[in-house]
Write an enzyme that holds these catalytic residues in place. Structure first.
Site, mmCIF file in Angstrom:
data_model
loop_
_atom_site.group_PDB
_atom_site.id
_atom_site.type_symbol
_atom_site.label_atom_id
_atom_site.label_comp_id
_atom_site.label_asym_id
_atom_site.label_seq_id
_atom_site.Cartn_x
_atom_site.Cartn_y
_atom_site.Cartn_z
ATOM 1 N N ASP A 1 64.544 32.344 35.548
ATOM 2 C CA ASP A 1 64.253 33.683 35.931
ATOM 3 C C ASP A 1 63.830 34.096 34.509
ATOM 4 O OD1 ASP A 1 63.738 36.199 36.317
ATOM 5 O OD2 ASP A 1 65.281 36.469 37.712
ATOM 6 N N LYS B 1 58.586 43.737 33.688
ATOM 7 C CA LYS B 1 59.434 43.925 32.638
ATOM 8 C C LYS B 1 58.635 43.190 31.363
ATOM 9 C CE LYS B 1 62.681 43.944 36.003
ATOM 10 N NZ LYS B 1 62.239 43.382 37.601
ATOM 11 N N TYR C 1 36.704 37.911 45.257
ATOM 12 C CA TYR C 1 37.826 37.139 46.088
ATOM 13 C C TYR C 1 38.574 35.964 45.559
ATOM 14 C CZ TYR C 1 40.502 36.529 50.032
ATOM 15 O OH TYR C 1 41.687 36.353 51.103
ATOM 16 N N ARG D 1 75.632 49.206 39.511
ATOM 17 C CA ARG D 1 75.591 47.716 39.438
ATOM 18 C C ARG D 1 76.983 47.436 39.700
ATOM 19 N NH1 ARG D 1 70.098 45.832 40.415
ATOM 20 N NH2 ARG D 1 70.678 46.602 42.145
ATOM 21 N N PHE E 1 71.273 37.379 40.772
ATOM 22 C CA PHE E 1 70.650 38.748 40.780
ATOM 23 C C PHE E 1 70.248 39.036 42.325
ATOM 24 C CE2 PHE E 1 66.884 41.534 41.143
ATOM 25 C CZ PHE E 1 67.417 42.500 40.176
ATOM 26 N N THR E 2 70.139 40.383 42.857
ATOM 27 C CA THR E 2 70.063 40.665 44.078
ATOM 28 C C THR E 2 69.034 40.036 44.757
ATOM 29 O OG1 THR E 2 68.914 42.716 43.547
ATOM 30 C CG2 THR E 2 71.286 43.080 43.510
ATOM 31 N N PHE F 1 72.135 48.881 48.505
ATOM 32 C CA PHE F 1 72.419 49.647 47.319
ATOM 33 C C PHE F 1 70.989 50.575 47.338
ATOM 34 C CE2 PHE F 1 69.168 47.322 44.801
ATOM 35 C CZ PHE F 1 69.536 46.112 45.178
#
Ligand code: F0G
Length: 458
Positions: free
Chosen positions: A216, A259, A73, A383, A125-126, A449
């Site tokens: 990012d 990614k 933990y 997009r 970015f969304t 979307f």
């Protein structure tokens, strides 16, 4: 011999069969999915180019790491390995693991944003923008104008326009800009990179005004590869050296590990500042978990740490970008309108040009994504206007770019798969006349979307 498109630098140890469907079946599947590719079941999809997010094939080395998960933990040894990888490769002092990139965006937005602040970024970015707005900030786009032109060939189309950035500081005052969010690469611009020179310049302006720089870093390895290929003075540097220098211009980063750390789930917030880290640890226990695992299992942290080292291997990233380039070149040679230059993770089709007879509020990109699925069982992603959502007055945002993204998972598909994709899209392009748009029959108030439903126009 130097090959134009480099072959896979791996061999295949495990295979996963994929569905082969008929046109008749696909007509039913897409109707049931409300003409939204997000709502298709994966068993209905032949080649899945919906996203490169979490769809990576892990290596045998990463799978071996999964067996060494320490699920304590607190104080898991895998956390220390992850922290070490972030320190070695990115140079940041502190790491807060999160369940994925948006978990890190949530923490960053909450610890840094005050109501009324303004966050500049190189295109939105969304999820990033959604977290900024939920915390009371307004997003302002400071990317170079060329990024909004799908045909403009620029080596670093993700760059910040320094004059726009300065003008924003003059307009609202630096006190209202806690940080600039710099995406490396820029997903919605087509996977376009930022140059090292531009990162350095953004960092200099920001320092002068006491504004922090937050990357990012979701596709930072792809960005590093483009710097090596395109920017003077970097050809002989390793990907790891370039990545390290990139990160030296930031105060921290959010990371969607799904990614460029080559895993299926996970992310982190990395920071240099001790005080900000302290605040992040206070919040992470509310939203994710203990600071030493956040939103991740020990085994997932281990796979991520190992994936981070694999991602900076030149052979890996060279092949990755080469495969995207191959698909882009095949489409371009046939005259299909795509965003240029081809980016690091995807090929983007320009739906406004592809279906130039369909008005933007009849959703040309949504229509094209549905048509591609019908034609071939290939799943892609809208997009454009649907992803952009609505403004405070309830009107659609009308983004310049109305795109369909063909996103290539890492280490998953072969060049033969890319040929299937290219052939079917070329056929559709040659038969584009007379195709009609869609009408939206359901939408959710945020990030519509994902779940919006459509019907063909009468
Ligand atoms: N930033 C960028 C540039 C992204 O592309 C994504 C995710 C995120 C942040 C959020 O990360 O999904 O791990 O929470 N992009 C995915 C995509 C969803 O398909 O492009 P996440």
């Amino acid at each position: 011999m130097e090959r134009k498109y480099v072959a896979e630098p791996y061999k295949i140890k495990v295979v996963e069969p994929i569905a082969v469907t008929t046109q008749e079946q696909r007509e039913k599947f897409i109707r049931d999915a409300g003409y939204n590719t997000f709502l298709l079941n994966s068993e209905e999809v032949y080649i899945d180019l919906l996203t490169d997010s979490g769809t990576t094939a892990m290596s045998d080395n990463q799978w071996a790491g999964m067996m060494q998960g320490d699920e304590s933990y607190a104080g898991s040894k895998n956390f220390h390995n992850l922290q070490k990888a972030v320190k070695d490769l990115y140079g940041f002092k502190h790491t807060v693991p999160t369940h994925q990139g948006r978990g890190a965006e949530n923490l960053l937005s909450q610890i840094m944003i005050q109501e009324g602040d303004v966050i500049p970024g190189n295109m939105y970015f969304t999820t990033t923008r959604a977290h900024q707005e939920l915390n009371g900030a307004t997003f302002r786009d400071v990317i170079i104008d060329e990024a909004h032109d799908s045909t403009y060939d620029h080596p670093f189309k993700g760059n910040v326009d320094l004059e726009k950035f300065q003008a924003l500081i003059d307009e609202v005052g630096a006190d209202y800009i806690p940080y600039i969010c710099l995406a490396v690469t820029v997903n919605l611009a087509g996977g376009q990179p930022v140059s090292m020179e531009n990162m350095k310049a953004v960092s200099n302006v920001s320092k002068k005004h006491n504004i922090k720089v937050m990357f990012d870093a979701t596709r930072c390895v792809e960005n590093a590869y483009f710097i090596k290929e395109r920017e003077e003075g970097y050809a002989d540097k390793t990907i790891a050296e370039i990545l390290h220098e990139m990160m030296s211009y930031a105060d921290g980063c959010t990371m969607s590990g799904k990614k460029d750390t080559l895993v299926n789930i996970g992310g982190f917030l990395a920071l240099n500042d001790d005080e900000l880290y302290q605040k992040a640890t206070e919040l992470v226990v509310v939203y994710e978990g203990m600071p030493s695992y956040g939103g991740m299992a020990g085994r997932d942290m281990e796979a991520m740490a190992r994936g981070m080292y694999e991602a900076v291997d030149y052979n890996y990233i060279h092949h990755r970008v080469s495969q995207c380039q191959y698909l882009g070149d095949r489409l371009e040679e046939a005259g299909v309108p795509i965003v240029k230059p081809v980016g690091g993770h995807a090929v983007f089709l320009d739906a406004k040009k592809f279906y130039d007879h369909i008005p933007q509020d009849e959703f040309p990109a949504q229509t094209l994504a549905a048509q591609i699925y019908l034609e071939s069982g290939v799943r892609s992603m809208e997009r454009g206007i649907v992803s952009a959502g609505r403004d405070d007055d309830g009107n659609h945002y009308y983004p310049e770019l109305e795109l369909v993204r063909l996103t290539i998972p890492r280490r998953v598909y072969t060049y033969a798969h890319m040929d299937v994709v290219a052939d079917s899209i070329i056929d559709l392009y040659n038969e584009r006349a007379g195709v009609e748009g869609l009408k939206m029959v359901y939408e959710s108030p945020v990030l519509r979307f994902f779940t919006a439903r459509f019907e063909p126009l009468e």
